[in-house]
Design an enzyme around this catalytic site. Structure first.
Site, short mmCIF file in Angstrom:
data_model
loop_
_atom_site.label_atom_id
_atom_site.label_comp_id
_atom_site.label_asym_id
_atom_site.label_seq_id
_atom_site.Cartn_x
_atom_site.Cartn_y
_atom_site.Cartn_z
N ARG A 176 -6.58 -2.86 3.29
CA ARG A 176 -7.17 -1.63 4.12
C ARG A 176 -7.65 -1.87 5.73
NH1 ARG A 176 -11.88 -0.70 0.07
NH2 ARG A 176 -11.17 -3.07 -0.30
N CYS A 221 -1.96 -1.27 -10.18
CA CYS A 221 -2.75 -0.05 -10.24
C CYS A 221 -3.33 0.95 -11.13
CB CYS A 221 -1.08 0.36 -9.48
SG CYS A 221 -1.58 2.91 -9.61
N MET A 265 0.99 -1.78 0.19
CA MET A 265 0.16 -0.09 0.10
C MET A 265 0.90 1.25 -0.18
SD MET A 265 -3.02 -0.95 2.32
CE MET A 265 -2.46 -1.87 3.66
N ALA A 266 1.13 1.88 -1.27
CA ALA A 266 1.71 3.03 -1.30
C ALA A 266 0.75 4.23 -0.02
CB ALA A 266 1.07 3.47 -2.83
C1 LIG Z 1 -3.56 3.18 0.31
C2 LIG Z 1 -3.59 2.69 -0.81
C3 LIG Z 1 -2.33 2.35 -1.08
C4 LIG Z 1 -2.49 1.49 -2.09
N1 LIG Z 1 -1.11 1.01 -3.04
C5 LIG Z 1 -0.82 -0.40 -3.75
C6 LIG Z 1 0.22 -0.19 -4.18
O1 LIG Z 1 1.54 0.22 -4.18
N2 LIG Z 1 0.67 -1.88 -5.17
C7 LIG Z 1 -0.82 -2.49 -4.56
O2 LIG Z 1 -0.35 -3.55 -5.34
N3 LIG Z 1 -1.69 -2.16 -4.79
C8 LIG Z 1 -1.95 -1.14 -3.69
N4 LIG Z 1 -3.00 -0.99 -2.76
C9 LIG Z 1 -4.22 -1.76 -3.28
C10 LIG Z 1 -3.62 -2.95 -2.18
O3 LIG Z 1 -2.81 -3.48 -2.13
C11 LIG Z 1 -5.36 -4.01 -1.89
O4 LIG Z 1 -4.93 -4.84 -3.20
C12 LIG Z 1 -6.38 -3.79 -1.98
O5 LIG Z 1 -6.61 -2.70 -0.97
C13 LIG Z 1 -8.08 -4.54 -2.14
O6 LIG Z 1 -7.39 -5.22 -0.75
P1 LIG Z 1 -8.16 -4.81 0.69
O7 LIG Z 1 -9.97 -4.86 0.21
O8 LIG Z 1 -7.69 -5.72 1.28
O9 LIG Z 1 -7.89 -3.12 1.29
C14 LIG Z 1 -3.25 0.16 -2.50
C15 LIG Z 1 -5.03 0.11 -1.28
C16 LIG Z 1 -4.72 1.58 -0.91
C17 LIG Z 1 -6.10 1.54 0.41
#
Ligand SMILES: Cc1cc2nc3c(=O)[nH]c(=O)nc-3n(C[C@H](O)[C@H](O)[C@H](O)COP(=O)(O)O)c2cc1C
Length: 338
Positions: free
Chosen positions: A232, A106, A22-23
């Site tokens: 998240r 992304c 997560m960036a």
């Molecule tokens: C703040 C934020 C930053 C993210 N940055 C990236 C990233 O740098 N690389 C990536 O592959 N996914 C990134 N994601 C996506 C997450 O890795 C993940 O795939 C997405 O949030 C769904 O999963 P979740 O429902 O458990 O949050 C980001 C998500 C969030 C909320």
């Protein structure tokens, strides 16, 4: 549940519960906290391949990690097989991560406009060429991919992309089953994780909408995935890993962290951020985390306001120390008595 002997390349993974990249969040400080709560694999934020080969200082700083974080994946993004291969080689030579992950997920226009991130979902030949070039550039390190399901609902690339990536030598795939156009709307379609799992023989890591620890178990059962990845749900809550792992082991959910425990974690997080970024940036970066950690108790909004407006780390430290010692049955006061 899950595959207890999950392996990515030669890397043995236990437990099969991953922290999502997560960036702006999963830097060294947050990864350490999730690791302490049992995360099986942690990933860096996505890092620009162009920035890496230009040896941009800020970019390279994003790759720094401690040996206690292993196994760790460094995720890179880019638009060209050549640049991605060079960047992967550089990362492996200089930092020796356990896993090198390619970002094909992304959805942010700033990234996709340049042909990077999930733009590859519109061009599977390019996706395959990038994956093959990276695999060839770092023969001793497993390459994984994290992807979305397609560019839009009319162009779902699962499972075809998975089959092509496996052929290119990729050792595991994480699927966040939403499309680029969907961003975070509607629910992630877990049936696509199952479809991918049935089509490839490399491990599949399921991701998307694990909100409660029980959801992780449900994802294993419904999709047959080899591991789950949490994004998240871990924000302000690294204990989420401990909870999922307890359920996987057939144990009851541990009691939620006390306010004192949350504040100790905030203190630890702040000090790790200051150590890695310096005082000014560390305090700035901590602001969003305070918002995530400190909610759901009387007076929380006022305390958050106080912490996020403070610029001096000593004032934040004093405030946290004070808050920690307020008896928990009382709503914490907004300020310390004079
Ligand atoms: C703040 C934020 C930053 C993210 N940055 C990236 C990233 O740098 N690389 C990536 O592959 N996914 C990134 N994601 C996506 C997450 O890795 C993940 O795939 C997405 O949030 C769904 O999963 P979740 O429902 O458990 O949050 C980001 C998500 C969030 C909320």
């Amino acid at each position: 549940m899950g595959n207890n002997r999950l392996q990515i390349g030669d890397i043995k993974i236990e437990p099969p519960v991953f922290l999502a990249p997560m960036a702006g969040v999963t830097d060294y400080s947050f990864r350490i906290l999730c690791k302490e709560q049992g995360a099986g694999v942690v990933y860096s934020e996505f890092v620009s391949a162009h920035g890496i080969i230009r040896e941009n200082r800020k970019t390279l700083n994003m790759i720094r990690f401690e040996s206690s974080e292993r196994p760790i994946g460094i995720q890179i993004f880019g638009d060209s097989p050549k640049v991605m291969a060079e960047a992967a080689h550089y990362v492996v030579e200089k930092f020796t991560p356990d896993i090198l992950d390619i970002n094909f997920g992304c959805p942010v226009p700033k990234v996709t406009r340049k042909g990077a991130g999930s733009a590859a979902l519109r061009n599977l030949d390019l996706m395959e060429a990038i994956a093959a070039a990276v695999v060839a550039a770092i023969p001793g390190t497993p390459v994984t991919v994290k992807m979305r399901a397609g560019w839009d609902s009319n162009s779902i690339v699962v499972p075809e992309a998975g089959v092509r990536l496996e052929k290119a030598g990729v050792k595991a795939i994480t699927l966040h089953p939403r499309t680029t156009r969907q961003t975070y709307r509607k629910r992630a379609d877990w049936s696509l994780i199952k479809l991918l799992k049935e089509a490839v023989s490399i491990p599949v890591i399921g991701n998307g909408d694990i909100v409660h620890p029980q959801d992780a178990l449900r994802m294993f059962v419904e999709t047959g995935c080899d591991a789950v990845m949490i994004g998240r749900a871990a924000l302000g809550n690294p204990w989420f890993f401990r909870d999922v792992i307890a359920l996987l082991q057939g144990k009851p959910l541990p009691p939620p962290p006390s306010l004192e425990g949350k504040i100790s974690t905030c203190q630890h997080h702040l000090e790790l951020l200051i150590e890695s970024h310096g005082e000014k940036t560390g305090v700035n970066l901590m602001r969003k985390h305070f918002g995530w950690y400190l909610k759901g108790f009387p007076g929380a909004a006022a305390i958050r306001k106080k912490l996020v407006t403070a610029t001096n780390p000593d004032i934040i430290r004093e405030e946290l120390n004070f808050l920690k010692h307020v008896p928990q049955h009382e709503p914490p006061p907004v300020s310390r008595p004079a």
